[in-house]
Write an enzyme that holds these catalytic residues in place. Sequence first.
Site, PDB file in Angstrom:
ATOM      1  CB  SER A  81      -0.896   0.026   1.234  1.00 53.04           C
ATOM      2  OG  SER A  81      -1.705  -1.109   1.272  1.00 53.04           O
ATOM      3  CD  GLU A 113      -3.154  -9.652   2.614  1.00 46.17           C
ATOM      4  OE1 GLU A 113      -2.621  -9.413   1.524  1.00 46.17           O
ATOM      5  OE2 GLU A 113      -3.505  -8.760   3.397  1.00 46.17           O
TER       6      GLU A 113
HETATM    7  C1  LIG Z   1      -4.135  -1.955  10.429  1.00 51.05           C
HETATM    8  C2  LIG Z   1      -3.774  -2.040   8.975  1.00 51.05           C
HETATM    9  C3  LIG Z   1      -2.687  -2.794   8.592  1.00 51.05           C
HETATM   10  C4  LIG Z   1      -2.297  -2.851   7.264  1.00 51.05           C
HETATM   11  N1  LIG Z   1      -1.161  -3.539   6.923  1.00 51.05           N
HETATM   12  C5  LIG Z   1      -0.685  -3.455   5.663  1.00 51.05           C
HETATM   13  C6  LIG Z   1       0.585  -4.009   5.327  1.00 51.05           C
HETATM   14  O1  LIG Z   1       1.263  -4.617   6.169  1.00 51.05           O
HETATM   15  N2  LIG Z   1       1.045  -3.831   4.073  1.00 51.05           N
HETATM   16  C7  LIG Z   1       0.330  -3.196   3.121  1.00 51.05           C
HETATM   17  O2  LIG Z   1       0.807  -3.103   1.999  1.00 51.05           O
HETATM   18  N3  LIG Z   1      -0.880  -2.640   3.396  1.00 51.05           N
HETATM   19  C8  LIG Z   1      -1.391  -2.750   4.650  1.00 51.05           C
HETATM   20  N4  LIG Z   1      -2.605  -2.168   4.964  1.00 51.05           N
HETATM   21  C9  LIG Z   1      -3.276  -1.376   3.952  1.00 51.05           C
HETATM   22  C10 LIG Z   1      -4.602  -1.913   3.476  1.00 51.05           C
HETATM   23  O3  LIG Z   1      -4.410  -2.952   2.551  1.00 51.05           O
HETATM   24  C11 LIG Z   1      -5.387  -0.734   2.883  1.00 51.05           C
HETATM   25  O4  LIG Z   1      -5.691   0.137   3.952  1.00 51.05           O
HETATM   26  C12 LIG Z   1      -6.645  -1.151   2.186  1.00 51.05           C
HETATM   27  O5  LIG Z   1      -6.350  -1.839   1.001  1.00 51.05           O
HETATM   28  C13 LIG Z   1      -7.546   0.063   1.868  1.00 51.05           C
HETATM   29  O6  LIG Z   1      -6.815   1.012   1.171  1.00 51.05           O
HETATM   30  P1  LIG Z   1      -6.747   2.539   1.649  1.00 51.05           P
HETATM   31  O7  LIG Z   1      -6.438   2.571   3.100  1.00 51.05           O
HETATM   32  O8  LIG Z   1      -5.826   3.250   0.727  1.00 51.05           O
HETATM   33  O9  LIG Z   1      -8.210   3.086   1.484  1.00 51.05           O
HETATM   34  P2  LIG Z   1      -8.880   3.535   0.118  1.00 51.05           P
HETATM   35  O10 LIG Z   1      -8.615   2.526  -0.928  1.00 51.05           O
HETATM   36  O11 LIG Z   1      -8.518   4.939  -0.159  1.00 51.05           O
HETATM   37  O12 LIG Z   1     -10.409   3.454   0.511  1.00 51.05           O
HETATM   38  C14 LIG Z   1     -11.051   4.470   1.306  1.00 51.05           C
HETATM   39  C15 LIG Z   1     -12.520   4.073   1.451  1.00 51.05           C
HETATM   40  O13 LIG Z   1     -13.130   4.014   0.164  1.00 51.05           O
HETATM   41  C16 LIG Z   1     -13.696   2.726  -0.049  1.00 51.05           C
HETATM   42  N5  LIG Z   1     -13.504   2.326  -1.448  1.00 51.05           N
HETATM   43  C17 LIG Z   1     -12.359   2.369  -2.156  1.00 51.05           C
HETATM   44  N6  LIG Z   1     -12.546   1.878  -3.399  1.00 51.05           N
HETATM   45  C18 LIG Z   1     -13.830   1.503  -3.468  1.00 51.05           C
HETATM   46  C19 LIG Z   1     -14.630   0.917  -4.485  1.00 51.05           C
HETATM   47  N7  LIG Z   1     -14.117   0.615  -5.691  1.00 51.05           N
HETATM   48  N8  LIG Z   1     -15.932   0.667  -4.201  1.00 51.05           N
HETATM   49  C20 LIG Z   1     -16.462   0.967  -2.983  1.00 51.05           C
HETATM   50  N9  LIG Z   1     -15.750   1.536  -1.991  1.00 51.05           N
HETATM   51  C21 LIG Z   1     -14.462   1.798  -2.221  1.00 51.05           C
HETATM   52  C22 LIG Z   1     -12.951   1.793   0.871  1.00 51.05           C
HETATM   53  O14 LIG Z   1     -13.716   0.662   1.223  1.00 51.05           O
HETATM   54  C23 LIG Z   1     -12.696   2.691   2.074  1.00 51.05           C
HETATM   55  O15 LIG Z   1     -13.824   2.709   2.914  1.00 51.05           O
HETATM   56  C24 LIG Z   1      -3.040  -2.150   6.288  1.00 51.05           C
HETATM   57  C25 LIG Z   1      -4.164  -1.403   6.674  1.00 51.05           C
HETATM   58  C26 LIG Z   1      -4.538  -1.329   7.995  1.00 51.05           C
HETATM   59  C27 LIG Z   1      -5.721  -0.497   8.381  1.00 51.05           C
END
Ligand SMILES: Cc1cc2nc3c(=O)[nH]c(=O)nc-3n(C[C@H](O)[C@H](O)[C@H](O)COP(=O)(O)OP(=O)(O)OC[C@H]3O[C@@H](n4cnc5c(N)ncnc54)[C@H](O)[C@@H]3O)c2cc1C
Length: 398
Positions: free
Chosen positions: A129, A244
């Site tokens: 991410s 995963e």
């Molecule tokens: C505690 C924690 C640990 C993590 N650990 C890791 C890790 O070790 N390595 C790593 O690489 N990543 C990690 N992540 C990242 C995680 O994979 C992302 O947070 C996740 O994929 C969501 O991406 P974002 O946070 O960028 O949110 P965004 O993608 O920006 O989404 C924001 C909101 O919009 C919604 N949304 C986005 N796209 C759509 C769609 N097409 N349709 C409907 N709704 C949508 C989402 O559901 C969310 O509510 C971690 C996250 C957390 C919270």
Amino acid sequence: MDLSYSDDQQAFREDVRAFLSENLPKRLSDKVASGKRLTKQDHEEWHAILNARGWLGVNWPVDQGGTGWDAVQRHIFEEETTAAHAPRIVPFGLAMLGPVLMAFGNDAQKAHYLPRILNGDDWWCQGYSEPGAGSDLANVQTTAVRDGDHYIVNGQKTWTTLGQHANMIFCLVRTSKEGKRQEGISFLLVDMDSPGVEVRPIVLIDGEPEVNEVWFKDVRVPAENLVGEENKGWTYAKYLLTHERTNIAGVGFARAGLASLKRIAGEQKQDGKPLIQNPFFAAKMAQVEIDLMAMATTNLRTIAAAAAGQAPGAESSMLKVKGTVIRQEINALTKQAVGPYAAPFVSESLDEGSNVEPVGPSYAMPATQAYFNNRKLSIYGGSNEVQRAIISKAILEL
Ligand SMILES: Cc1cc2nc3c(=O)[nH]c(=O)nc-3n(C[C@H](O)[C@H](O)[C@H](O)COP(=O)(O)OP(=O)(O)OC[C@H]3O[C@@H](n4cnc5c(N)ncnc54)[C@H](O)[C@@H]3O)c2cc1C
């Protein structure tokens, strides 16, 4: 579809139970049961115990030092270890990178990294991410530019779980801006001690720095650390995500949480009577238990299908959504059960060696911590909104 366990599977369950009763240190199970934070050393200790028994690579084949277990055995192992309050196996090297290296790594990479994962020589973290690439992972912007026999990496990863413990990170990096976005991504292994790598902690709402930002400034990475082919990283990234998402339902965690909720509701008093005797609260607990039983059956159906050789499909999205909603509901009810003691949350009291006295009964602080921390469940591993979109398309054909 047969959802009952065979005699061999029951015998396996007994083996796992016997192993846990003899080998799981009480110090560790007490910490897990009481919601205390685990240190890096705690995780390493438990990994080493499992590895000595040959049970660390639960989804690895025997010829790579793994267990060779099928889906049912893995499920039984997961049920028993969570019921015994064993620490979870940290997934990044074992459940994520290991299978990718076995499928796409070259011989030198397999020979070097796989034994080191099992022996705990490397602690891996996942660099997928970025601030603009979470759900939309193909938008990865961290660049890796070839310079002789090195790549020069620049950019930023975020939400990197336990990156503060890691000495290695596997990253998705952009090696080309030509064509479709997915076609310019590569899968690179980076030594976190390299000059130019900086780890900055992110403190979550429960007060724990569980995740991090990882910054790369002109980091020189040997080209031999590229996994597979340049610009084919998207294929490997997706393969990793299927690993995963195994055990995505988290049935064992939900059962442990429900058992703890029942204990607490039996102890906490409302109007002089145990909360569990309040019909409104009891009805909420019954509803979540029914949901959990239904999900556990669906989970068994998926496992039975996997054991019969069928690849998991969009069902894993169903299990992800249902499993996380149920766990969050159990957390919410537990927080409700501890009542006003949930308010004075002192995060430090959960750290090893802390002399901060918790306010209220010993279960109050962990209940609040779990409530806060598990907000993450519906975000990571593919957010629940995105999983619902997959279900509506692939299962409901909307
Ligand atoms: C505690 C924690 C640990 C993590 N650990 C890791 C890790 O070790 N390595 C790593 O690489 N990543 C990690 N992540 C990242 C995680 O994979 C992302 O947070 C996740 O994929 C969501 O991406 P974002 O946070 O960028 O949110 P965004 O993608 O920006 O989404 C924001 C909101 O919009 C919604 N949304 C986005 N796209 C759509 C769609 N097409 N349709 C409907 N709704 C949508 C989402 O559901 C969310 O509510 C971690 C996250 C957390 C919270």
